[in-house]
Design a protein around this motif. Structure first.
Motif, PDB file in Angstrom:
ATOM      1  N   UNK A  44       0.639  -1.290  -0.377  1.00 32.71           N
ATOM      2  CA  UNK A  44       0.082   0.184   0.188  1.00 32.71           C
ATOM      3  C   UNK A  44       0.934   1.363   0.300  1.00 32.71           C
ATOM      4  N   UNK A  45       2.286   1.282   0.843  1.00 30.98           N
ATOM      5  CA  UNK A  45       2.189   2.788   0.848  1.00 30.98           C
ATOM      6  C   UNK A  45       3.447   2.311  -0.004  1.00 30.98           C
ATOM      7  N   UNK A  46       4.165   2.146  -0.845  1.00 29.35           N
ATOM      8  CA  UNK A  46       4.660   1.752  -2.009  1.00 29.35           C
ATOM      9  C   UNK A  46       3.933   1.714  -3.552  1.00 29.35           C
ATOM     10  N   UNK A  47       3.166   2.103  -3.400  1.00 36.31           N
ATOM     11  CA  UNK A  47       1.923   1.880  -4.622  1.00 36.31           C
ATOM     12  C   UNK A  47       2.076   2.188  -5.599  1.00 36.31           C
ATOM     13  N   UNK A  48       2.950   4.045  -5.779  1.00 35.31           N
ATOM     14  CA  UNK A  48       3.292   4.354  -6.618  1.00 35.31           C
ATOM     15  C   UNK A  48       5.288   4.079  -7.298  1.00 35.31           C
ATOM     16  N   UNK A  49       5.462   3.522  -6.466  1.00 30.71           N
ATOM     17  CA  UNK A  49       6.931   2.934  -7.013  1.00 30.71           C
ATOM     18  C   UNK A  49       7.147   1.412  -6.879  1.00 30.71           C
ATOM     19  N   UNK A  50       6.171   1.330  -7.964  1.00 32.41           N
ATOM     20  CA  UNK A  50       6.784  -0.137  -8.242  1.00 32.41           C
ATOM     21  C   UNK A  50       7.745  -0.695  -8.164  1.00 32.41           C
ATOM     22  N   UNK A  51       8.925  -0.347  -8.368  1.00 31.51           N
ATOM     23  CA  UNK A  51      10.345  -1.281  -8.403  1.00 31.51           C
ATOM     24  C   UNK A  51      10.714  -1.282  -7.120  1.00 31.51           C
ATOM     25  N   UNK A  52      10.324  -0.132  -6.390  1.00 25.69           N
ATOM     26  CA  UNK A  52      10.835   0.422  -4.384  1.00 25.69           C
ATOM     27  C   UNK A  52       9.576  -0.549  -3.958  1.00 25.69           C
ATOM     28  N   UNK A  53       8.419  -1.003  -4.719  1.00 23.73           N
ATOM     29  CA  UNK A  53       7.911  -1.820  -3.843  1.00 23.73           C
ATOM     30  C   UNK A  53       8.101  -3.150  -4.376  1.00 23.73           C
ATOM     31  N   UNK A  54       8.775  -3.915  -5.199  1.00 22.95           N
ATOM     32  CA  UNK A  54       8.710  -5.102  -5.365  1.00 22.95           C
ATOM     33  C   UNK A  54      10.192  -5.676  -4.418  1.00 22.95           C
ATOM     34  N   UNK A  55      11.168  -4.505  -4.279  1.00 21.23           N
ATOM     35  CA  UNK A  55      12.409  -4.903  -3.424  1.00 21.23           C
ATOM     36  C   UNK A  55      12.415  -5.372  -2.456  1.00 21.23           C
ATOM     37  N   UNK A  56      11.077  -3.984  -2.016  1.00 21.78           N
ATOM     38  CA  UNK A  56      11.062  -4.250  -0.668  1.00 21.78           C
ATOM     39  C   UNK A  56       9.602  -5.267   0.246  1.00 21.78           C
ATOM     40  N   UNK A  57       9.074  -5.632  -1.163  1.00 21.24           N
ATOM     41  CA  UNK A  57       8.489  -6.582  -0.215  1.00 21.24           C
ATOM     42  C   UNK A  57       9.332  -8.252  -0.666  1.00 21.24           C
ATOM     43  N   UNK A  58      10.438  -7.990  -1.425  1.00 19.54           N
ATOM     44  CA  UNK A  58      11.385  -9.061  -1.657  1.00 19.54           C
ATOM     45  C   UNK A  58      11.728  -9.805  -0.697  1.00 19.54           C
ATOM     46  N   UNK A  59      12.286  -7.889  -0.136  1.00 19.78           N
ATOM     47  CA  UNK A  59      13.234  -7.838   1.165  1.00 19.78           C
ATOM     48  C   UNK A  59      12.455  -8.866   2.837  1.00 19.78           C
ATOM     49  N   UNK A  60      11.409  -8.076   2.585  1.00 16.98           N
ATOM     50  CA  UNK A  60       9.695  -8.931   3.909  1.00 16.98           C
ATOM     51  C   UNK A  60      10.329 -10.068   3.890  1.00 16.98           C
ATOM     52  N   UNK A  61       9.663 -10.420   2.318  1.00 19.83           N
ATOM     53  CA  UNK A  61       9.773 -11.926   2.311  1.00 19.83           C
ATOM     54  C   UNK A  61      10.548 -12.887   2.443  1.00 19.83           C
ATOM     55  N   UNK A  62      12.471 -12.452   1.919  1.00 25.87           N
ATOM     56  CA  UNK A  62      13.450 -13.748   2.674  1.00 25.87           C
ATOM     57  C   UNK A  62      13.879 -13.092   4.082  1.00 25.87           C
ATOM     58  N   UNK A  63      12.839 -11.937   4.945  1.00 23.17           N
ATOM     59  CA  UNK A  63      13.453 -11.475   5.928  1.00 23.17           C
ATOM     60  C   UNK A  63      12.048 -13.154   6.706  1.00 23.17           C
ATOM     61  N   UNK A  64      11.394 -12.603   6.422  1.00 24.39           N
ATOM     62  CA  UNK A  64      10.448 -14.255   7.047  1.00 24.39           C
ATOM     63  C   UNK A  64      11.020 -15.758   6.584  1.00 24.39           C
ATOM     64  N   UNK A  65      11.107 -15.578   5.211  1.00 24.69           N
ATOM     65  CA  UNK A  65      11.845 -17.061   5.202  1.00 24.69           C
ATOM     66  C   UNK A  65      13.594 -17.864   5.967  1.00 24.69           C
ATOM     67  N   UNK A  66      14.213 -16.390   6.058  1.00 25.13           N
ATOM     68  CA  UNK A  66      14.716 -16.354   7.129  1.00 25.13           C
ATOM     69  C   UNK A  66      14.610 -16.970   8.442  1.00 25.13           C
ATOM     70  N   UNK A  67      14.052 -16.207   9.037  1.00 23.82           N
ATOM     71  CA  UNK A  67      13.335 -16.159  10.152  1.00 23.82           C
ATOM     72  C   UNK A  67      13.349 -17.557   9.941  1.00 23.82           C
ATOM     73  N   UNK A  68      12.391 -18.309   9.331  1.00 26.55           N
ATOM     74  CA  UNK A  68      11.434 -20.180   9.160  1.00 26.55           C
ATOM     75  C   UNK A  68      13.266 -20.462   9.713  1.00 26.55           C
ATOM     76  N   UNK A  69      13.998 -20.403   8.624  1.00 18.21           N
ATOM     77  CA  UNK A  69      15.152 -21.238   8.877  1.00 18.21           C
ATOM     78  C   UNK A  69      15.848 -21.388   9.971  1.00 18.21           C
ATOM     79  N   UNK A  70      16.076 -20.421  10.271  1.00 14.10           N
ATOM     80  CA  UNK A  70      16.532 -19.725  11.809  1.00 14.10           C
ATOM     81  C   UNK A  70      16.014 -21.172  13.044  1.00 14.10           C
ATOM     82  N   UNK A  71      14.574 -20.594  13.388  1.00  7.80           N
ATOM     83  CA  UNK A  71      13.713 -21.373  14.126  1.00  7.80           C
ATOM     84  C   UNK A  71      14.181 -23.154  13.552  1.00  7.80           C
ATOM     85  N   UNK A  72      13.487 -23.170  12.374  1.00  6.64           N
ATOM     86  CA  UNK A  72      13.494 -24.735  11.814  1.00  6.64           C
ATOM     87  C   UNK A  72      15.651 -25.101  12.479  1.00  6.64           C
TER      88      UNK A  72
END
Length: 88
Positions: free
Chosen positions: A54-82
């Motif tokens: 929502x916040x980066x709606x008008x900046x598609x390239x930055x939005x995709x990078x930030x969303x990808x970074x959020x997904x990467x953080x989530x997957x890294x956390x899952x790997x750490x817990x596992x």
């Protein structure tokens, strides 16, 4: 009588066994405290993913990078817990 996976294999009768029981109790207490923070983390970053969109709606390239970074953080956390779980 059933025993939990973390309980000592021998019944506690006294002496060295009592000290062993105290050690298990402390380890379980520490694990409980740590697991609370490990499992609350997704509740904090999960709402951030839609907010990024929502916040980066008008900046598609930055939005995709930030969303990808959020997904990467989530997957890294899952790997750490596992990785910390010895039953895996």
């Amino acid at each position: 009588e059933t025993q939990s996976a973390m309980a000592p294999a021998t019944p506690v009768t006294g002496g060295a066994d009592a000290a062993n029981s105290n050690r298990w109790d402390e380890l379980n207490k520490t694990r409980r405290e740590q697991s609370m923070y490990k499992f609350l983390f997704p509740l904090l970053y999960a709402p951030a993913l839609p907010l990024i969109r929502i916040a980066l709606r008008n900046h598609p390239q930055m939005r995709n990078r930030a969303f990808g970074a959020g997904i990467a953080v989530g997957l890294a956390h899952a790997g750490y817990v596992m990785g910390q779980d010895s039953s895996v």
